[in-house]
Design an enzyme around this catalytic site. Structure first.
Site, short mmCIF file in Angstrom:
data_model
loop_
_atom_site.label_atom_id
_atom_site.label_comp_id
_atom_site.label_asym_id
_atom_site.label_seq_id
_atom_site.Cartn_x
_atom_site.Cartn_y
_atom_site.Cartn_z
N PHE A 1 118.11 59.03 17.77
CA PHE A 1 117.67 57.67 18.09
C PHE A 1 116.18 57.59 17.80
CE2 PHE A 1 116.01 54.08 20.29
CZ PHE A 1 116.95 53.10 20.03
N LYS B 1 105.79 54.96 23.75
CA LYS B 1 106.16 54.81 25.16
C LYS B 1 105.01 55.09 26.13
CE LYS B 1 111.11 55.59 24.46
NZ LYS B 1 111.70 54.26 24.63
N ASP C 1 109.63 63.54 16.53
CA ASP C 1 109.61 62.28 17.26
C ASP C 1 109.55 62.62 18.75
OD1 ASP C 1 110.06 59.96 18.63
OD2 ASP C 1 111.65 59.23 17.31
#
Ligand SMILES: Cc1ncc(COP(=O)(O)O)c(C=O)c1O
Length: 407
Positions: A146, A260, A231
């Site tokens: 993801f 984030k 990531d």
């Protein structure tokens, strides 16, 4: 959870349902206020936040140092665009590069934009430095990945919900099973510019790869002249008990992709960090964003970096996370079939005979704990790193009750 004296929740849920596209399936809670690890809804009920904005709230809601940095910057300057420099920009880039041990950074806003940046930079590096023939660059990614929601990123998703009906898809990606070094080695050829991986797959259910996998990926990439792009948007910045999840194997990727928690739960801030040999391939006009690296974002992110430089959030994630995992492991065989994760991050598989992940998250909510299902019967627990051992105990007690009363 305190008793509700009003019912503002139902109309607020109905209004949102009516006026928004249904691209999410939120729990029916309408949050009005938050502090630390706790949120309060419009009817005055309090919940322990065990999702933390999918790790965007690693330092808790409204961390005083982060709010102070934002307030101070709001009174000075908030946006300049990249047409001009501002006095938070150089220090932010410098401090983030140093946190990452890299030469330079490129700031953006959302995680998906940072991943797009990593893809573009890897391709350009492939053509200009590695000598891949024009238009032939490939990037190897993992099944179950993801990395965001853009058209290019969903092109290499293996989740039909994320991908179906959004074609035509961007070519140039090869998907291999996560955790399988032989498959990765076989997928790399002379056109391969990068291997893009989550060091722990979050959305897939907090999947930790086999020990030695990240070390093996690092060695393969070095041997074959391929960039290792990690990531760390969800796994990084303290969540796993270290600054980066790659640190657990002492592995340093060629490029970190961050997002984030970098925005402190206040503003969207993302970035890639890499060596000058990699990020140095970009020239003016080739990539950018109006809001990327804006003064407010940089000021908040600098306060985030300062928190991480103390080592305290990482230490708490390690210590309180060990307690969380010990408590959860006791539930395996008592309603849970598996527990995975690291630090204050856990993927738990509910026995599908008992209930779905969605039902579990709804019942947990009724017990005063907010957590969200990911796939099928898996729940992800990722409380803010400011959570206490007692609060973890209360959350696991609530989960134990939910599992006991299952079916
Ligand atoms: C590992 C990873 N990469 C990228 C993203 C996309 O970030 P954003 O939602 O900010 O675009 C996410 C979001 O969940 C993520 O977990």
């Amino acid at each position: 959870m305190t008793g509700a004296v009003t019912n503002r929740t139902a109309p607020a849920v109905a209004e949102a349902e009516r006026w928004t596209a249904h691209n999410y399936h939120p729990l029916p809670v309408v949050i009005a206020e938050a502090e630390g690890a706790w949120v309060t809804d419009v009817d005055g009920r309090r919940y322990l936040d065990c999702l933390a904005g999918y790790s965007a709230l690693n330092f808790g809601h409204r961390h005083p140092a982060l709010v102070a940095a934002a307030r101070e910057q709001l009174d000075r300057v908030t946006l300049t665009s990249r047409a001009f420099l501002h006095d938070q920009f150089g220090p932010f880039c410098h401090e983030l590069a140093q946190l990452c041990g890299k030469d330079m950074v490129l700031p953006m806003n959302t995680g998906a934009e940072a991943v797009e940046t990593a893809i573009k930079v890897s391709r350009k590096w492939g053509y200009q430095v590695k000598g891949v023939p024009d238009g032939r660059a490939t990037i190897v990614v993992a099944a179950g990945n993801f990395h965001g929601r853009t058209t290019t990123i969903v092109s290499f998703s293996t989740d039909p919900e994320a991908r179906a009906d959004f074609g035509p898809y961007t070519p140039g990606f090869r998907v291999v099973p996560y955790g399988d070094l032989d498959a990765l080695a076989a997928a790399i050829d002379d056109t391969t510019v990068a291997v893009l991986l989550e060091p722990i797959q979050g959305e897939a259910g907090v999947l930790v790869p086999p020990a030695g996998y990240l070390t093996g990926v690092r060695a393969l990439c070095t041997e074959r002249g391929v960039l290792f792009v990690a990531d760390e948007i969800q796994s990084g910045l303290g969540r796993t008990g270290d600054t980066f999840a790659c640190d657990h194997e002492g592995v340093v990727p060629d490029m970190y992709v961050l997002g984030k928690a970098l925005g402190g739960g206040i503003v969207p801030v993302s970035a890639v960090a890499a060596g000058a040999d990699v990020l140095g391939v970009l020239r003016p006009g080739e990539h950018g964003s109006t809001f990327g690296g804006n003064p407010l974002a940089c000021a908040v992110a600098r306060a985030v970096i300062a928190l991480l430089n103390t080592g305290e959030p990482q230490a708490r994630a390690k210590e309180v996370g060990a307690h969380l995992h010990a408590r959860l492991t006791d539930l395996v065989g008592h309603g849970l079939t598996a527990v995975r994760g690291r630090g204050l991050w856990a993927g738990i598989d509910i026995d599908p005979a008992l209930m779905t992940g969605r039902a579990a998250s709804e019942r947990l909510m009724a017990g005063g704990v907010l957590a969200k299902d990911t796939h099928g019967s898996t729940l992800r627990l990722a409380p803010p790193l400011v959570v206490t051992v007692d609060e973890i105990d209360a959350a696991v007690d609530a989960l134990t009750e939910v599992l006991k009363n299952g079916v």
